[in-house]
Design a protein around this motif. Structure first.
Motif, mmCIF file in Angstrom:
data_model
loop_
_atom_site.group_PDB
_atom_site.id
_atom_site.type_symbol
_atom_site.label_atom_id
_atom_site.label_comp_id
_atom_site.label_asym_id
_atom_site.label_seq_id
_atom_site.Cartn_x
_atom_site.Cartn_y
_atom_site.Cartn_z
ATOM 1 N N ILE A 1 -2.976 5.922 -4.855
ATOM 2 C CA ILE A 1 -2.340 4.955 -4.913
ATOM 3 C C ILE A 1 -2.628 4.581 -3.431
ATOM 4 C CG2 ILE A 1 0.544 4.806 -4.202
ATOM 5 C CD1 ILE A 1 0.898 7.347 -6.255
ATOM 6 N N ASP A 2 -2.568 3.633 -3.543
ATOM 7 C CA ASP A 2 -2.748 2.687 -1.962
ATOM 8 C C ASP A 2 -1.269 2.588 -1.533
ATOM 9 O OD1 ASP A 2 -3.615 1.158 0.552
ATOM 10 O OD2 ASP A 2 -4.560 0.027 -0.482
ATOM 11 N N PHE A 3 -0.940 3.261 -0.271
ATOM 12 C CA PHE A 3 0.525 3.780 0.727
ATOM 13 C C PHE A 3 0.083 2.040 1.683
ATOM 14 C CE2 PHE A 3 -0.020 8.116 -1.578
ATOM 15 C CZ PHE A 3 1.883 7.869 -1.983
ATOM 16 N N THR A 4 -1.159 2.082 2.044
ATOM 17 C CA THR A 4 -0.894 0.931 3.038
ATOM 18 C C THR A 4 -0.747 -0.857 2.144
ATOM 19 O OG1 THR A 4 -3.146 0.176 2.972
ATOM 20 C CG2 THR A 4 -2.851 2.023 4.229
ATOM 21 N N GLN A 5 -0.993 -0.905 1.412
ATOM 22 C CA GLN A 5 -0.046 -1.621 0.179
ATOM 23 C C GLN A 5 1.203 -1.852 0.745
ATOM 24 O OE1 GLN A 5 -1.613 -4.398 -1.001
ATOM 25 N NE2 GLN A 5 -4.223 -3.460 -0.848
ATOM 26 N N PRO A 6 2.490 -3.292 1.546
ATOM 27 C CA PRO A 6 3.440 -3.541 1.020
ATOM 28 C C PRO A 6 4.158 -3.998 0.421
ATOM 29 C CG PRO A 6 2.348 -5.293 3.162
ATOM 30 C CD PRO A 6 1.041 -4.012 2.376
ATOM 31 N N THR A 7 3.095 -4.648 -0.501
ATOM 32 C CA THR A 7 4.021 -4.713 -2.049
ATOM 33 C C THR A 7 4.994 -3.639 -2.352
ATOM 34 O OG1 THR A 7 1.857 -4.582 -3.180
ATOM 35 C CG2 THR A 7 3.070 -7.229 -2.851
ATOM 36 N N TYR B 1 9.960 -8.320 -10.874
ATOM 37 C CA TYR B 1 8.851 -9.341 -10.395
ATOM 38 C C TYR B 1 7.578 -8.576 -9.504
ATOM 39 C CZ TYR B 1 6.743 -12.430 -7.984
ATOM 40 O OH TYR B 1 5.884 -13.019 -6.988
ATOM 41 N N LEU B 2 8.534 -7.839 -8.659
ATOM 42 C CA LEU B 2 7.772 -7.218 -7.037
ATOM 43 C C LEU B 2 6.996 -5.220 -7.313
ATOM 44 C CD1 LEU B 2 11.040 -8.025 -4.914
ATOM 45 C CD2 LEU B 2 9.250 -8.914 -5.098
ATOM 46 N N TYR B 3 8.413 -4.693 -8.790
ATOM 47 C CA TYR B 3 6.993 -3.804 -9.248
ATOM 48 C C TYR B 3 5.579 -4.982 -9.983
ATOM 49 C CZ TYR B 3 5.870 0.129 -12.349
ATOM 50 O OH TYR B 3 5.456 1.295 -13.477
ATOM 51 N N ASN B 4 5.809 -5.592 -10.361
ATOM 52 C CA ASN B 4 4.527 -6.113 -11.298
ATOM 53 C C ASN B 4 3.783 -6.260 -9.753
ATOM 54 O OD1 ASN B 4 4.000 -5.500 -14.169
ATOM 55 N ND2 ASN B 4 6.706 -6.741 -13.805
ATOM 56 N N GLU B 5 3.996 -6.630 -9.428
ATOM 57 C CA GLU B 5 3.155 -7.575 -8.021
ATOM 58 C C GLU B 5 2.973 -5.846 -7.477
ATOM 59 O OE1 GLU B 5 2.399 -11.064 -6.678
ATOM 60 O OE2 GLU B 5 3.107 -10.833 -9.311
ATOM 61 N N ALA B 6 3.522 -5.021 -7.224
ATOM 62 C CA ALA B 6 3.082 -3.716 -6.799
ATOM 63 C C ALA B 6 1.869 -3.618 -7.359
ATOM 64 C CB ALA B 6 4.017 -2.919 -6.703
ATOM 65 N N LEU B 7 2.249 -2.974 -9.010
ATOM 66 C CA LEU B 7 0.479 -2.475 -9.235
ATOM 67 C C LEU B 7 0.005 -3.330 -9.036
ATOM 68 C CD1 LEU B 7 2.356 -1.545 -12.976
ATOM 69 C CD2 LEU B 7 2.030 -0.905 -10.854
ATOM 70 N N ALA B 8 -0.637 -5.144 -9.109
ATOM 71 C CA ALA B 8 -1.174 -5.758 -9.257
ATOM 72 C C ALA B 8 -2.137 -5.456 -8.212
ATOM 73 C CB ALA B 8 -0.593 -7.249 -9.331
ATOM 74 N N ASP B 9 -1.510 -4.896 -6.937
ATOM 75 C CA ASP B 9 -2.061 -4.671 -5.838
ATOM 76 C C ASP B 9 -3.136 -2.899 -5.570
ATOM 77 O OD1 ASP B 9 -1.517 -7.456 -4.567
ATOM 78 O OD2 ASP B 9 0.199 -6.988 -3.890
ATOM 79 N N GLN B 10 -2.911 -2.373 -6.198
ATOM 80 C CA GLN B 10 -2.778 -1.170 -6.395
ATOM 81 C C GLN B 10 -4.300 -0.621 -7.311
ATOM 82 O OE1 GLN B 10 -1.278 1.473 -4.994
ATOM 83 N NE2 GLN B 10 0.114 -0.125 -4.140
ATOM 84 N N PRO B 11 -4.794 0.353 -7.619
ATOM 85 C CA PRO B 11 -5.674 1.116 -7.835
ATOM 86 C C PRO B 11 -5.501 1.630 -8.777
ATOM 87 C CG PRO B 11 -6.251 2.393 -6.176
ATOM 88 C CD PRO B 11 -4.631 1.193 -5.230
ATOM 89 N N ALA C 1 0.570 4.430 -9.000
ATOM 90 C CA ALA C 1 1.169 3.932 -8.082
ATOM 91 C C ALA C 1 2.975 3.738 -9.268
ATOM 92 C CB ALA C 1 1.159 2.658 -7.512
ATOM 93 N N GLY C 2 2.567 3.144 -10.305
ATOM 94 C CA GLY C 2 3.565 2.952 -10.876
ATOM 95 C C GLY C 2 4.256 4.121 -11.616
ATOM 96 N N LEU C 3 3.710 5.478 -11.705
ATOM 97 C CA LEU C 3 3.903 6.794 -11.566
ATOM 98 C C LEU C 3 4.947 7.113 -10.445
ATOM 99 C CD1 LEU C 3 1.491 8.475 -13.644
ATOM 100 C CD2 LEU C 3 3.082 7.671 -14.677
ATOM 101 N N PHE C 4 4.216 7.103 -9.569
ATOM 102 C CA PHE C 4 5.297 7.354 -7.747
ATOM 103 C C PHE C 4 6.840 6.114 -8.269
ATOM 104 C CE2 PHE C 4 6.004 5.649 -3.926
ATOM 105 C CZ PHE C 4 6.412 6.449 -3.001
ATOM 106 N N LEU C 5 6.260 4.784 -8.512
ATOM 107 C CA LEU C 5 7.011 4.395 -8.347
ATOM 108 C C LEU C 5 8.406 4.411 -10.167
ATOM 109 C CD1 LEU C 5 5.553 0.381 -7.719
ATOM 110 C CD2 LEU C 5 7.675 2.240 -5.840
ATOM 111 N N THR C 6 8.080 4.561 -10.875
ATOM 112 C CA THR C 6 9.401 5.402 -12.144
ATOM 113 C C THR C 6 9.972 6.290 -11.496
ATOM 114 O OG1 THR C 6 7.635 4.789 -13.531
ATOM 115 C CG2 THR C 6 8.983 5.612 -13.747
ATOM 116 N N GLY C 7 9.351 7.104 -10.384
ATOM 117 C CA GLY C 7 10.228 8.460 -9.955
ATOM 118 C C GLY C 7 10.822 8.369 -8.870
ATOM 119 N N ILE C 8 10.920 7.261 -7.956
ATOM 120 C CA ILE C 8 11.561 6.614 -8.269
ATOM 121 C C ILE C 8 12.982 6.109 -8.172
ATOM 122 C CG2 ILE C 8 12.521 4.702 -5.856
ATOM 123 C CD1 ILE C 8 9.189 5.043 -4.539
#
Length: 200
Positions: free
Chosen positions: A5-11, A67-77, A159-166
Motif C-alpha cells: 500500500i502506497d500511503f503517500t498517494q493523495p488519492t 469514482y474516487l475509490y477506483n481512482e485511488a486503486l489505479a494509483d496503488q500497487p 489498498a482496496g482492502l484498507f479502504l474497504t475496512g474504512i
C-alpha cells in the motif's frame, strides 16, 4: 500486505475522506431535517420533495465516492498474493451478492424508505421483513461493503482492502446513530397511534 500500500498517494486519502464523509453528511442532514425541518423548508414545506432532493444528493455522492475509490486503486500497487486466480475470481460472487443486497433492499423500501424518508415524517406502515432483510439487518450497508471488497480483490489491490475496512467502520459508526434514532421515530408513531385508538 501493508507493504503493498502506497500511503503517500493523495488519492488514497481523498478516497478515505469521501468514504467517511458520506454517512456523516446524510446523518447530519437527516437529523437537521427531523429536528428543524431544514430541507423541507428549502422546498416550500414539501417534505416529500425534500426527501427526493436528499436522495439525489446521497446517490450522487455515492457515485462520486465510487469514482474516487477506483481512482485511488489505479494509483496503488498490486499484490502477488491477491493476483492468485482463486482470489481474483472470488470477487465475482462477492460483487453479485453485494449488488443483489443493495438493489433488492432499495426495491423493498422504495425511494423514501431507502433515503431517510422517516426523518421527513414519511413512515412505512410496517417494518420490511422479506428478502433481503431476512438475511441481513442492514443489506444496503453490507452489500455496499461487499462490493468494495470485491473490487479490491478483482484488481488485486491491498489498498482496496484498507479502504474497504474504512467503509465497514464508517457504516458501523453510522448505524450507532441511525438504528436507535429510527427506532425512536417509529416508537413515537406507534405510541401516538395507540393513544388515538384509546380516544375512540
Amino acid at each position: 500486505m501493508f507493504d503493498n500500500i502506497d500511503f503517500t498517494q493523495p488519492t488514497l486519502w481523498v478516497s478515505a475522506a469521501s468514504i467517511a464523509f458520506n454517512p456523516t453528511f446524510w446523518n447530519i442532514a437527516a437529523q437537521s431535517e427531523y429536528h428543524n425541518k431544514v430541507i423541507t423548508k428549502l422546498f416550500g414545506g414539501n417534505g416529500r420533495y425534500g426527501c427526493y432532493a436528499l436522495a439525489v444528493t446521497i446517490f450522487s455522492l455515492g457515485i462520486f465516492r465510487d469514482y474516487l475509490y477506483n481512482e485511488a486503486l489505479a494509483d496503488q500497487p498490486t499484490s502477488p498474493l491477491l493476483q492468485n486466480p482463486l482470489v481474483k475470481y472470488s470477487a465475482i460472487p462477492l460483487f453479485l451478492t453485494g449488488n443483489t443486497l443493495v438493489l433488492t433492499s432499495m426495491w423493498a423500501l422504495g425511494v423514501t424508505g431507502t433515503y431517510l424518508g422517516d426523518y421527513f415524517g414519511i413512515l412505512m406502515d410496517a417494518p420490511v421483513t422479506s428478502f433481503p432483510f431476512n438475511v441481513s439487518d442492514a443489506p444496503m450497508y453490507h452489500g455496499s461493503t461487499l462490493s468494495f471488497l470485491a473490487t479490491a480483490l478483482w484488481y488485486g489491490k491491498p489498498a482496496g482492502l484498507f479502504l474497504t475496512g474504512i467503509v465497514a467502520v464508517a457504516y458501523s459508526i453510522a448505524r450507532q446513530f441511525e438504528d436507535p434514532f429510527t427506532g425512536m421515530i417509529y416508537k413515537k408513531r406507534d405510541e401516538k397511534r395507540a393513544k388515538g385508538k384509546k380516544g375512540l
